[in-house]
Design a protein around this motif. Structure first.
Motif, short mmCIF file in Angstrom:
data_model
loop_
_atom_site.label_atom_id
_atom_site.label_comp_id
_atom_site.label_asym_id
_atom_site.label_seq_id
_atom_site.Cartn_x
_atom_site.Cartn_y
_atom_site.Cartn_z
N LEU A 110 -5.77 -24.10 -7.95
CA LEU A 110 -5.24 -24.57 -8.54
C LEU A 110 -5.25 -23.67 -9.53
CD1 LEU A 110 -3.90 -27.21 -10.32
CD2 LEU A 110 -5.97 -27.36 -11.98
N TRP A 111 -5.98 -23.02 -10.00
CA TRP A 111 -5.97 -20.97 -10.92
C TRP A 111 -5.14 -20.22 -9.38
CZ3 TRP A 111 -7.82 -18.10 -14.09
CH2 TRP A 111 -8.14 -16.60 -13.16
N ARG A 112 -4.81 -20.13 -8.35
CA ARG A 112 -3.92 -19.48 -7.93
C ARG A 112 -2.23 -19.73 -8.64
NH1 ARG A 112 -7.21 -20.24 -2.74
NH2 ARG A 112 -8.81 -18.89 -3.29
N TYR A 113 -2.55 -21.06 -8.73
CA TYR A 113 -0.70 -21.53 -8.80
C TYR A 113 -0.73 -21.94 -10.12
CZ TYR A 113 0.10 -22.16 -3.77
OH TYR A 113 -0.10 -21.69 -2.07
N ASN A 114 -1.00 -21.38 -10.98
CA ASN A 114 -1.51 -21.69 -12.28
C ASN A 114 -2.58 -20.81 -13.23
OD1 ASN A 114 0.05 -24.64 -12.68
ND2 ASN A 114 -1.51 -24.99 -10.53
N ARG A 115 -2.30 -19.90 -12.79
CA ARG A 115 -3.53 -18.96 -13.19
C ARG A 115 -2.90 -18.83 -15.39
NH1 ARG A 115 -4.68 -12.37 -12.75
NH2 ARG A 115 -5.52 -12.84 -14.14
N ALA A 165 2.39 -30.89 -14.90
CA ALA A 165 2.74 -29.53 -16.01
C ALA A 165 1.86 -28.25 -15.04
CB ALA A 165 2.07 -29.41 -17.08
N LEU A 166 1.65 -29.01 -13.90
CA LEU A 166 1.02 -27.86 -13.06
C LEU A 166 1.94 -27.80 -11.39
CD1 LEU A 166 -2.99 -29.38 -13.32
CD2 LEU A 166 -1.11 -27.45 -14.41
N THR A 167 1.54 -26.68 -11.30
CA THR A 167 1.73 -26.55 -9.62
C THR A 167 0.82 -26.80 -8.88
OG1 THR A 167 3.56 -25.11 -10.22
CG2 THR A 167 3.55 -25.16 -8.22
N PHE A 168 1.26 -27.12 -7.54
CA PHE A 168 0.69 -27.68 -6.36
C PHE A 168 0.24 -26.95 -5.64
CE2 PHE A 168 1.53 -32.10 -7.88
CZ PHE A 168 0.68 -32.20 -8.81
N PRO A 169 -0.98 -26.20 -4.95
CA PRO A 169 -1.21 -26.05 -3.92
C PRO A 169 -0.43 -26.40 -2.41
CG PRO A 169 -2.89 -25.64 -4.83
CD PRO A 169 -2.51 -26.73 -5.46
N PRO A 170 -0.27 -25.71 -1.69
CA PRO A 170 0.45 -26.68 -0.55
C PRO A 170 0.49 -27.68 -0.25
CG PRO A 170 1.07 -24.29 -0.27
CD PRO A 170 -0.34 -24.09 -1.23
N ASP A 171 -1.13 -28.18 0.32
CA ASP A 171 -2.05 -28.75 0.94
C ASP A 171 -2.21 -28.80 -0.28
OD1 ASP A 171 -3.16 -26.29 -0.11
OD2 ASP A 171 -4.99 -26.96 2.12
#
Length: 371
Positions: free
Chosen positions: A105-110, A207-213
Protein backbone atom coordinates in the motif's frame (compact mmCIF):
# COMPACT_ATOMS: atom_id res chain seq x y z
CA UNK A 1 42.27 5.73 -6.08
CA UNK A 2 39.37 7.94 -7.09
CA UNK A 3 36.97 8.59 -4.22
CA UNK A 4 33.60 6.86 -4.63
CA UNK A 5 30.61 9.19 -4.31
CA UNK A 6 26.88 9.00 -4.85
CA UNK A 7 27.21 11.78 -7.42
CA UNK A 8 29.61 9.73 -9.57
CA UNK A 9 27.40 6.65 -9.32
CA UNK A 10 24.31 8.58 -10.37
CA UNK A 11 26.16 10.25 -13.22
CA UNK A 12 27.31 6.90 -14.59
CA UNK A 13 23.85 5.35 -14.26
CA UNK A 14 22.12 8.25 -16.00
CA UNK A 15 24.63 8.17 -18.84
CA UNK A 16 24.46 4.39 -19.36
CA UNK A 17 21.09 3.07 -18.21
CA UNK A 18 18.63 5.86 -17.37
CA UNK A 19 15.64 4.35 -19.30
CA UNK A 20 16.21 0.93 -17.72
CA UNK A 21 15.96 2.37 -14.21
CA UNK A 22 12.20 2.88 -14.71
CA UNK A 23 11.88 5.51 -11.96
CA UNK A 24 9.31 8.31 -11.43
CA UNK A 25 10.02 11.72 -12.94
CA UNK A 26 10.70 13.41 -9.59
CA UNK A 27 13.36 10.80 -8.81
CA UNK A 28 14.95 11.20 -12.24
CA UNK A 29 15.12 14.98 -11.79
CA UNK A 30 16.62 14.51 -8.34
CA UNK A 31 19.29 12.17 -9.73
CA UNK A 32 20.07 14.71 -12.47
CA UNK A 33 20.37 17.52 -9.90
CA UNK A 34 22.67 15.51 -7.62
CA UNK A 35 24.74 14.42 -10.63
CA UNK A 36 25.25 18.04 -11.64
CA UNK A 37 25.89 19.47 -8.17
CA UNK A 38 28.90 21.80 -8.14
CA UNK A 39 29.65 21.14 -11.81
CA UNK A 40 29.33 23.25 -14.95
CA UNK A 41 25.75 21.95 -15.31
CA UNK A 42 24.67 24.18 -12.39
CA UNK A 43 26.39 27.34 -13.58
CA UNK A 44 28.89 29.32 -11.56
CA UNK A 45 29.36 32.40 -9.38
CA UNK A 46 32.22 34.63 -8.37
CA UNK A 47 33.40 35.24 -4.82
CA UNK A 48 34.86 38.63 -3.92
CA UNK A 49 36.48 39.87 -0.75
CA UNK A 50 35.09 42.90 1.07
CA UNK A 51 37.62 45.05 -0.83
CA UNK A 52 36.24 43.91 -4.19
CA UNK A 53 39.03 41.53 -5.23
CA UNK A 54 37.94 38.45 -7.16
CA UNK A 55 38.90 35.44 -5.00
CA UNK A 56 37.68 32.73 -7.33
CA UNK A 57 34.92 31.35 -9.53
CA UNK A 58 32.97 28.35 -8.21
CA UNK A 59 30.25 26.04 -9.52
CA UNK A 60 26.82 26.29 -7.88
CA UNK A 61 25.26 23.65 -5.62
CA UNK A 62 22.12 21.78 -6.62
CA UNK A 63 20.49 22.41 -3.18
CA UNK A 64 18.40 19.25 -3.46
CA UNK A 65 17.29 17.83 -0.09
CA UNK A 66 18.63 14.41 -1.07
CA UNK A 67 22.11 15.56 -2.06
CA UNK A 68 24.78 14.36 0.40
CA UNK A 69 27.28 16.89 -0.96
CA UNK A 70 25.70 20.30 -0.40
CA UNK A 71 23.28 20.08 2.54
CA UNK A 72 25.64 20.65 5.47
CA UNK A 73 24.82 24.35 5.82
CA UNK A 74 21.06 23.72 5.52
CA UNK A 75 21.23 21.09 8.29
CA UNK A 76 23.26 23.33 10.58
CA UNK A 77 20.88 26.25 10.03
CA UNK A 78 17.86 24.11 10.88
CA UNK A 79 19.60 22.86 14.01
CA UNK A 80 20.49 26.40 15.11
CA UNK A 81 16.92 27.58 14.50
CA UNK A 82 15.25 24.76 16.43
CA UNK A 83 17.79 24.53 19.22
CA UNK A 84 16.85 28.13 20.06
CA UNK A 85 13.15 27.21 20.12
CA UNK A 86 13.34 24.05 22.25
CA UNK A 87 12.33 24.28 25.89
CA UNK A 88 14.91 23.52 28.54
CA UNK A 89 12.92 20.57 29.87
CA UNK A 90 13.04 16.81 29.59
CA UNK A 91 12.01 15.45 26.19
CA UNK A 92 10.86 12.06 25.01
CA UNK A 93 11.86 10.38 21.76
CA UNK A 94 9.31 7.90 20.40
CA UNK A 95 9.34 6.00 17.11
CA UNK A 96 6.06 4.92 15.45
CA UNK A 97 6.32 2.18 12.82
CA UNK A 98 3.68 0.66 10.53
CA UNK A 99 3.72 -3.12 9.93
CA UNK A 100 5.66 -4.23 6.87
CA UNK A 101 2.57 -6.05 5.61
CA UNK A 102 1.41 -2.57 4.45
CA UNK A 103 4.46 -1.89 2.27
CA UNK A 104 2.49 -2.72 -0.88
CA UNK A 105 0.00 0.00 0.00
CA UNK A 106 2.91 2.35 0.79
CA UNK A 107 4.55 1.84 -2.61
CA UNK A 108 1.40 2.64 -4.57
CA UNK A 109 -0.02 5.43 -2.39
CA UNK A 110 3.00 7.12 -0.91
CA UNK A 111 1.63 10.66 -0.55
CA UNK A 112 -1.60 9.47 1.05
CA UNK A 113 0.23 6.95 3.22
CA UNK A 114 2.74 9.35 4.73
CA UNK A 115 0.07 12.00 5.34
CA UNK A 116 -1.98 9.41 7.23
CA UNK A 117 1.05 8.42 9.29
CA UNK A 118 1.51 12.04 10.40
CA UNK A 119 -2.21 12.36 11.13
CA UNK A 120 -2.43 9.09 13.08
CA UNK A 121 0.55 10.00 15.28
CA UNK A 122 -0.48 13.63 15.82
CA UNK A 123 -4.08 12.69 16.64
CA UNK A 124 -2.85 10.06 19.09
CA UNK A 125 -0.65 12.56 20.91
CA UNK A 126 -3.31 15.29 20.92
CA UNK A 127 -5.91 12.91 22.37
CA UNK A 128 -3.61 11.75 25.15
CA UNK A 129 -2.33 15.26 25.87
CA UNK A 130 -5.85 16.65 26.34
CA UNK A 131 -6.85 13.87 28.73
CA UNK A 132 -6.63 15.05 32.34
CA UNK A 133 -5.62 11.58 33.44
CA UNK A 134 -2.44 11.85 31.37
CA UNK A 135 -1.53 15.53 31.01
CA UNK A 136 -4.44 17.95 30.42
CA UNK A 137 -2.20 20.42 28.59
CA UNK A 138 -0.64 21.20 25.21
CA UNK A 139 2.94 19.96 24.79
CA UNK A 140 5.36 20.88 22.04
CA UNK A 141 6.42 18.20 19.59
CA UNK A 142 7.74 17.62 16.13
CA UNK A 143 7.37 14.59 13.88
CA UNK A 144 10.02 13.50 11.37
CA UNK A 145 9.37 10.91 8.65
CA UNK A 146 12.07 8.39 7.75
CA UNK A 147 11.34 5.83 5.06
CA UNK A 148 14.42 3.61 5.23
CA UNK A 149 16.19 1.07 7.33
CA UNK A 150 19.96 1.34 7.66
CA UNK A 151 20.44 -1.19 4.84
CA UNK A 152 18.22 1.00 2.58
CA UNK A 153 15.22 -1.31 2.98
CA UNK A 154 11.72 0.17 2.95
CA UNK A 155 10.90 0.94 6.56
CA UNK A 156 8.51 3.91 6.91
CA UNK A 157 8.43 5.23 10.47
CA UNK A 158 7.99 8.51 12.31
CA UNK A 159 10.29 9.94 14.96
CA UNK A 160 8.60 12.05 17.62
CA UNK A 161 10.36 14.56 19.87
CA UNK A 162 7.95 15.78 22.59
CA UNK A 163 8.23 17.86 25.76
CA UNK A 164 7.69 16.16 29.13
CA UNK A 165 4.73 18.37 29.98
CA UNK A 166 2.75 21.19 28.43
CA UNK A 167 0.85 24.45 28.87
CA UNK A 168 -2.71 24.26 30.22
CA UNK A 169 -5.57 26.51 29.05
CA UNK A 170 -4.97 28.63 32.16
CA UNK A 171 -1.34 29.19 31.18
CA UNK A 172 0.28 26.88 33.72
CA UNK A 173 3.00 24.36 32.96
CA UNK A 174 1.75 20.90 33.85
CA UNK A 175 3.86 17.79 34.18
CA UNK A 176 2.44 14.38 33.20
CA UNK A 177 1.17 11.89 35.75
CA UNK A 178 3.75 9.28 34.74
CA UNK A 179 7.50 9.35 34.23
CA UNK A 180 6.98 7.73 30.81
CA UNK A 181 4.36 10.44 30.02
CA UNK A 182 1.98 8.20 28.04
CA UNK A 183 1.66 4.39 28.30
CA UNK A 184 3.27 2.76 25.28
CA UNK A 185 0.49 0.16 24.92
CA UNK A 186 -2.11 2.93 24.76
CA UNK A 187 -0.11 4.80 22.10
CA UNK A 188 0.23 1.59 20.09
CA UNK A 189 -3.51 0.94 20.06
CA UNK A 190 -4.51 4.52 19.31
CA UNK A 191 -1.96 4.86 16.50
CA UNK A 192 -3.07 1.54 15.02
CA UNK A 193 -6.76 2.36 15.28
CA UNK A 194 -6.48 5.82 13.72
CA UNK A 195 -4.35 4.63 10.80
CA UNK A 196 -6.54 1.62 10.04
CA UNK A 197 -9.72 3.71 10.30
CA UNK A 198 -8.29 6.10 7.69
CA UNK A 199 -7.32 3.13 5.50
CA UNK A 200 -10.82 1.61 5.61
CA UNK A 201 -12.39 4.99 4.88
CA UNK A 202 -10.10 5.47 1.88
CA UNK A 203 -10.98 1.98 0.63
CA UNK A 204 -14.68 2.77 0.97
CA UNK A 205 -14.13 5.96 -1.06
CA UNK A 206 -12.10 4.14 -3.76
CA UNK A 207 -9.27 6.59 -3.02
CA UNK A 208 -6.40 4.10 -3.08
CA UNK A 209 -4.38 2.41 -5.81
CA UNK A 210 -3.91 -1.32 -5.25
CA UNK A 211 -0.81 -3.41 -5.84
CA UNK A 212 -1.38 -5.74 -8.83
CA UNK A 213 -1.83 -8.80 -6.60
CA UNK A 214 -4.35 -7.24 -4.19
CA UNK A 215 -7.98 -6.19 -4.28
CA UNK A 216 -10.25 -4.21 -1.94
CA UNK A 217 -11.42 -7.31 -0.07
CA UNK A 218 -7.86 -8.48 0.54
CA UNK A 219 -6.81 -5.09 1.92
CA UNK A 220 -9.87 -5.02 4.17
CA UNK A 221 -9.02 -8.48 5.46
CA UNK A 222 -5.41 -7.40 6.00
CA UNK A 223 -6.58 -4.31 7.92
CA UNK A 224 -8.74 -6.47 10.15
CA UNK A 225 -5.83 -8.85 10.75
CA UNK A 226 -3.43 -6.00 11.58
CA UNK A 227 -6.00 -4.58 13.97
CA UNK A 228 -5.48 -7.60 16.22
CA UNK A 229 -1.69 -7.35 16.59
CA UNK A 230 0.54 -4.83 18.38
CA UNK A 231 2.10 -2.11 16.27
CA UNK A 232 5.59 -1.04 17.14
CA UNK A 233 6.00 2.15 19.16
CA UNK A 234 9.51 2.33 20.57
CA UNK A 235 10.07 4.61 23.56
CA UNK A 236 13.70 5.66 23.92
CA UNK A 237 15.07 6.68 27.30
CA UNK A 238 14.07 10.30 28.08
CA UNK A 239 16.52 13.08 27.28
CA UNK A 240 17.32 15.86 29.74
CA UNK A 241 16.97 18.29 26.83
CA UNK A 242 15.66 17.99 23.28
CA UNK A 243 18.85 19.14 21.53
CA UNK A 244 20.28 15.60 21.47
CA UNK A 245 17.32 14.29 19.48
CA UNK A 246 17.31 17.39 17.27
CA UNK A 247 20.94 16.69 16.35
CA UNK A 248 20.00 13.09 15.52
CA UNK A 249 17.12 14.21 13.30
CA UNK A 250 19.23 16.89 11.61
CA UNK A 251 21.59 14.22 10.30
CA UNK A 252 18.74 12.61 8.36
CA UNK A 253 16.46 15.49 7.40
CA UNK A 254 18.69 16.42 4.45
CA UNK A 255 21.27 14.55 2.45
CA UNK A 256 19.33 11.37 1.77
CA UNK A 257 19.37 7.87 3.18
CA UNK A 258 23.08 7.18 2.66
CA UNK A 259 26.29 9.18 2.75
CA UNK A 260 29.45 8.86 0.71
CA UNK A 261 31.45 7.39 3.60
CA UNK A 262 29.26 4.27 3.47
CA UNK A 263 30.25 3.49 -0.13
CA UNK A 264 33.07 0.94 -0.26
CA UNK A 265 33.70 -0.31 -3.80
CA UNK A 266 32.26 -1.00 -7.24
CA UNK A 267 33.21 -4.12 -9.17
CA UNK A 268 31.52 -5.95 -12.07
CA UNK A 269 28.54 -3.57 -11.94
CA UNK A 270 28.02 -4.39 -8.24
CA UNK A 271 28.43 -1.95 -5.37
CA UNK A 272 29.31 -2.76 -1.77
CA UNK A 273 28.20 -0.40 0.99
CA UNK A 274 28.31 -0.58 4.77
CA UNK A 275 25.85 0.23 7.54
CA UNK A 276 25.50 -0.34 11.27
CA UNK A 277 22.91 -3.02 11.90
CA UNK A 278 20.20 -2.45 14.51
CA UNK A 279 20.03 -6.20 15.07
CA UNK A 280 23.71 -7.14 15.47
CA UNK A 281 24.95 -3.68 16.60
CA UNK A 282 27.88 -4.28 14.25
CA UNK A 283 28.96 -2.73 10.95
CA UNK A 284 27.58 -4.93 8.17
CA UNK A 285 28.20 -4.95 4.42
CA UNK A 286 25.73 -5.39 1.60
CA UNK A 287 26.31 -5.89 -2.11
CA UNK A 288 23.74 -5.07 -4.81
CA UNK A 289 23.78 -4.25 -8.51
CA UNK A 290 24.32 -0.62 -9.43
CA UNK A 291 20.84 -0.17 -10.98
CA UNK A 292 19.18 -1.66 -7.90
CA UNK A 293 21.30 0.49 -5.60
CA UNK A 294 20.31 3.63 -7.53
CA UNK A 295 16.63 2.71 -7.25
CA UNK A 296 17.04 1.89 -3.53
CA UNK A 297 18.51 5.32 -2.81
CA UNK A 298 16.13 7.32 -5.00
CA UNK A 299 12.94 5.76 -3.63
CA UNK A 300 13.78 7.26 -0.22
CA UNK A 301 13.96 10.83 -1.52
CA UNK A 302 11.19 13.06 -0.12
CA UNK A 303 8.22 13.76 -2.37
CA UNK A 304 8.36 17.16 -4.04
CA UNK A 305 6.70 19.84 -1.92
CA UNK A 306 6.29 17.54 1.08
CA UNK A 307 8.15 18.47 4.29
CA UNK A 308 9.86 15.66 6.14
CA UNK A 309 9.49 17.37 9.54
CA UNK A 310 6.21 18.81 10.83
CA UNK A 311 5.63 20.82 14.01
CA UNK A 312 2.76 20.70 16.50
CA UNK A 313 1.50 22.19 19.75
CA UNK A 314 3.62 24.94 21.26
CA UNK A 315 6.45 24.04 18.86
CA UNK A 316 4.37 25.08 15.86
CA UNK A 317 5.99 28.20 14.36
CA UNK A 318 2.74 30.20 14.62
CA UNK A 319 2.25 29.58 18.38
CA UNK A 320 5.08 31.79 19.65
CA UNK A 321 2.91 33.48 22.32
CA UNK A 322 2.05 30.17 23.99
CA UNK A 323 5.65 29.01 23.63
CA UNK A 324 6.76 32.12 25.52
CA UNK A 325 4.24 31.33 28.28
CA UNK A 326 5.92 27.93 28.62
CA UNK A 327 9.37 29.47 28.54
CA UNK A 328 8.42 31.85 31.35
CA UNK A 329 7.08 28.91 33.39
CA UNK A 330 10.40 27.10 32.81
CA UNK A 331 12.40 30.23 33.76
CA UNK A 332 13.69 30.78 30.23
CA UNK A 333 13.85 34.09 28.34
CA UNK A 334 11.35 34.74 25.58
CA UNK A 335 12.01 33.06 22.27
CA UNK A 336 14.10 35.07 19.84
CA UNK A 337 14.78 33.66 16.40
CA UNK A 338 18.37 32.46 16.20
CA UNK A 339 20.86 34.22 13.99
CA UNK A 340 21.50 31.57 11.37
CA UNK A 341 25.12 30.77 10.56
CA UNK A 342 26.48 31.95 7.22
CA UNK A 343 28.18 29.66 4.74
CA UNK A 344 31.47 31.33 5.70
CA UNK A 345 30.90 30.46 9.36
CA UNK A 346 30.19 26.86 8.35
CA UNK A 347 33.48 26.66 6.44
CA UNK A 348 35.32 28.10 9.42
CA UNK A 349 33.69 25.44 11.63
CA UNK A 350 35.05 22.80 9.28
CA UNK A 351 38.52 24.31 9.56
CA UNK A 352 38.50 25.92 6.11
CA UNK A 353 39.81 29.48 6.17
CA UNK A 354 38.74 31.91 3.47
CA UNK A 355 41.62 34.28 2.70
CA UNK A 356 41.77 36.71 -0.19
CA UNK A 357 44.91 35.90 -2.21
CA UNK A 358 45.42 39.59 -2.94
CA UNK A 359 44.85 41.44 0.34
CA UNK A 360 44.45 38.67 2.93
CA UNK A 361 40.92 39.70 4.05
CA UNK A 362 38.88 36.77 5.42
CA UNK A 363 35.37 38.02 4.56
CA UNK A 364 33.85 37.13 1.22
CA UNK A 365 30.76 38.05 -0.74
CA UNK A 366 29.20 35.65 -3.24
CA UNK A 367 28.25 37.65 -6.30
CA UNK A 368 25.39 37.02 -8.72
CA UNK A 369 25.78 34.04 -11.08
CA UNK A 370 28.25 34.58 -13.87
CA UNK A 371 27.06 34.54 -17.46
Amino acid sequence: MDTLTLQKLFRAQLAEAAPALNIPLYQLKAAQAISGCRTEAMGSHGQYCSHGHLCGVFYNSCRHRGCPQCQYTAKERWLAQWSARLLNVQHHHWIFTVPHELLGLWRYNREWFQDQMYLAVSKTLKQLSRAGGHLGAQPGYLLALHTWGRNLSEHPHIHCLITHGGVSDSGKWLSPKRAIMFPVKVMQRLFRGKFLAATKQALANNALTFPPDQQTSELLNLSNKLGRIDWQVYACAPYAHGVGVAKYLARYMRGGAINNKQLIAVKNNMITFKYKSHQTKKTERQQVSLPNFTRMVLKHLPLKGKPTIRYYGIYHPTVVEKLNVARAQCKQPQFIAAQLPTWQAMLNKLGIRLICPICGVTERIAAAPLK
